[in-house]
Motif scaffolding. Sequence first.
Motif, short mmCIF file in Angstrom:
data_model
loop_
_atom_site.label_atom_id
_atom_site.label_comp_id
_atom_site.label_asym_id
_atom_site.label_seq_id
_atom_site.Cartn_x
_atom_site.Cartn_y
_atom_site.Cartn_z
N VAL A 223 0.85 -1.13 0.01
CA VAL A 223 -0.11 -0.11 -0.07
C VAL A 223 0.93 1.22 0.02
O VAL A 223 0.52 2.06 -0.62
CB VAL A 223 -1.04 0.00 1.12
CG1 VAL A 223 -1.45 1.53 1.56
CG2 VAL A 223 -2.07 -0.90 1.08
N ASP A 224 1.73 1.09 0.82
CA ASP A 224 2.76 2.48 0.74
C ASP A 224 3.26 2.78 -0.51
O ASP A 224 3.27 3.90 -0.50
CB ASP A 224 3.92 2.28 1.85
CG ASP A 224 3.34 2.39 3.44
OD1 ASP A 224 2.18 2.68 3.66
OD2 ASP A 224 4.05 2.00 4.30
N LEU A 225 3.95 1.66 -1.10
CA LEU A 225 4.26 1.80 -2.47
C LEU A 225 3.48 2.26 -3.51
O LEU A 225 3.80 3.25 -4.40
CB LEU A 225 5.30 0.60 -2.90
CG LEU A 225 5.74 0.93 -4.10
CD1 LEU A 225 7.03 1.82 -4.33
CD2 LEU A 225 6.50 -0.62 -4.55
N SER A 226 2.23 1.96 -3.43
CA SER A 226 1.09 2.17 -4.30
C SER A 226 0.78 3.81 -4.00
O SER A 226 0.55 4.31 -5.14
CB SER A 226 0.02 1.57 -4.07
OG SER A 226 -1.27 1.69 -5.05
N VAL B 162 12.71 5.47 -7.46
CA VAL B 162 13.43 4.65 -8.49
C VAL B 162 12.33 4.22 -9.47
O VAL B 162 12.67 4.37 -10.90
CB VAL B 162 14.06 3.25 -7.93
CG1 VAL B 162 14.42 2.49 -8.99
CG2 VAL B 162 15.17 3.55 -7.06
N ALA B 163 11.07 3.93 -9.41
CA ALA B 163 10.26 3.51 -10.30
C ALA B 163 9.91 4.68 -11.22
O ALA B 163 9.63 4.74 -12.27
CB ALA B 163 8.87 3.07 -9.70
N LYS C 200 11.31 3.12 2.57
CA LYS C 200 11.66 2.44 1.65
C LYS C 200 10.52 2.71 0.44
O LYS C 200 10.86 2.49 -0.55
CB LYS C 200 11.24 1.11 2.25
CG LYS C 200 12.65 0.56 2.94
CD LYS C 200 12.43 -0.79 3.69
CE LYS C 200 13.40 -1.30 4.41
NZ LYS C 200 13.09 -2.62 4.89
N ALA C 201 9.23 2.98 0.96
CA ALA C 201 8.30 3.55 -0.11
C ALA C 201 8.60 4.53 -1.00
O ALA C 201 8.66 4.34 -2.34
CB ALA C 201 6.83 3.46 0.25
N LEU C 202 9.32 5.56 -0.52
CA LEU C 202 9.78 6.75 -1.05
C LEU C 202 10.86 6.37 -2.07
O LEU C 202 10.98 6.92 -2.99
CB LEU C 202 10.19 7.85 -0.29
CG LEU C 202 9.02 8.90 0.49
CD1 LEU C 202 9.56 9.60 1.63
CD2 LEU C 202 8.36 9.41 -0.56
N TYR D 101 2.14 16.10 -0.56
CA TYR D 101 3.66 15.89 0.14
C TYR D 101 3.58 15.63 1.44
O TYR D 101 4.48 14.98 1.90
CB TYR D 101 3.97 17.54 -0.05
CG TYR D 101 4.42 17.79 -1.61
CD1 TYR D 101 5.66 17.07 -2.15
CD2 TYR D 101 3.78 18.95 -2.19
CE1 TYR D 101 5.97 17.56 -3.39
CE2 TYR D 101 4.17 19.14 -3.54
CZ TYR D 101 5.23 18.44 -4.14
OH TYR D 101 5.70 18.88 -5.37
N PHE D 102 2.42 15.82 2.38
CA PHE D 102 2.73 15.12 3.51
C PHE D 102 2.38 13.85 3.49
O PHE D 102 3.16 13.26 4.47
CB PHE D 102 1.33 15.90 4.22
CG PHE D 102 1.14 15.45 5.87
CD1 PHE D 102 1.99 15.78 6.74
CD2 PHE D 102 0.30 14.41 5.89
CE1 PHE D 102 1.96 15.27 8.14
CE2 PHE D 102 0.04 13.97 7.32
CZ PHE D 102 0.81 14.28 8.36
N ALA D 103 1.40 13.38 2.67
CA ALA D 103 1.42 11.99 2.60
C ALA D 103 2.73 11.27 2.04
O ALA D 103 3.02 9.97 2.54
CB ALA D 103 0.19 11.48 1.68
#
Length: 474
Positions: A368-371, A431-432, A424-426, A415-417
Amino acid sequence: MAIKKMSVTQLTMLTAINMLGSGIILLPTKLAQVGNISIVSWVITAVGSMALAWAFACCGTMSNKLGGMGGYAEYAFGKAGNYIANYTYGVAIVIGNVAISITAVGYIIGLFNINPNPLQIGLMTIGLLWLTTFANFGGASITGKIGGVTVWGVIAPVVVVSTVGWFWFKPEIYAAGWNPHNSTLLDAAGSSVAITLWAFLGLESACANSDAVDNPKKNVPIAVLFGTLGSAVIYIVSTNVIGGIIPNAELASSNAPFGLVFATMFTPMVGNIITGLMIIACIGSLLGWQFTTAQVFKSSAEVGYFVRIFAKCNKSGTPIAGMLILLGIQTILGWFSIPASPDGTRYGWIHHVATGNLGVSDQFSTVVDLSVVTNLIPYILSMAALVTIQEINRVLSHKALLNNAIAGVGAAYSYFALVNSGDKALMYGGVATILGFTLFGAVSARFVKGEQLVHPDRVITGEEDVPAIPYRDK
């Protein structure tokens, strides 16, 4: 004969239903891990989401470009902006599909009271991704009919909890679970903002129905705003009611929180029925999103942003080749998100993304964090583009100022989110996104070569350092 269109009330209901999908099903568990203090995050996310929804409605009613958020971004950032918005949105929903599959697996575990190991959880997740992809080969008609029915397996239980659940609500249970980790308000909001935003992802799709409603310039913003507000109320009420029915520690460890609360309110049999309905709803939602994902890549391939194979369809108009490629990517993501095993060892390359905890909940959070991170990129681009869109449409200055201020709130929330989505998600999201720009280099020539051709008589010898002469059509 005039075509009968939707009223503003009907569009508002449609908007709310589009957001009340599978996103909420594991939310009570994740929020319980923060505590009932996470209501602060709900309020922040509700305000931010309404600001985003308003700005998307403004973009949708004024934009003349195709491609949804990509079309909005193109006004300010050109073809590269259109591409990166569509690319990151496509990546986000590919990742999101894995999260939905994980949600369904959690409820299957709860329904059958099984205790699979991490590898089995991963294989179950991947199996559902394969099942829903192959089921889409029949075409959009079948997918749409199934999704229209199964979504009520989520909506009905959530509405029941939000209304009837108050009879089982106990203030002492809610108070005991208010702040189990003694977090500050800011820390609590930050630690749960990604998961609350996850519930609202898809709000941008509401503008897609502007042609089907009377007076869209007036009614679309109203429907989007109140549809988002209605969803926010249901989300906040349902998750907080559950927090006053189920003790915090028990809720935080549950794989099927809605099944658990119905079992507590009524009987274990009722809890199992609700769990079964939510499994069906998750699979139906995943079925629809698998098709939507393929369509996003298909439409982008048709205009040249993605490789042509994504645009290749069979006789029923289904992009099977693209679906199989996306399935392969989701399979890899499903494997990467397998949680740690009890003895501390990990399967595959999972040590790059897991946080070290065991279970479906950890797997769900990682995905979810990455999405959320990748989905926020087109959001931010769209908010920035609203200024240009309004300039082109010659919107009155006082109205444009108000719309831009609201879009600024939406961008600030985004930006807050981002900042609170985890390192790691950031990192992986960054990178993606950068990879997307690299891939754009392979297709950009077809969009910009007409603007950057040098004079045809020019001969570059390598012995002189003279600026290229731009070629201009007469």
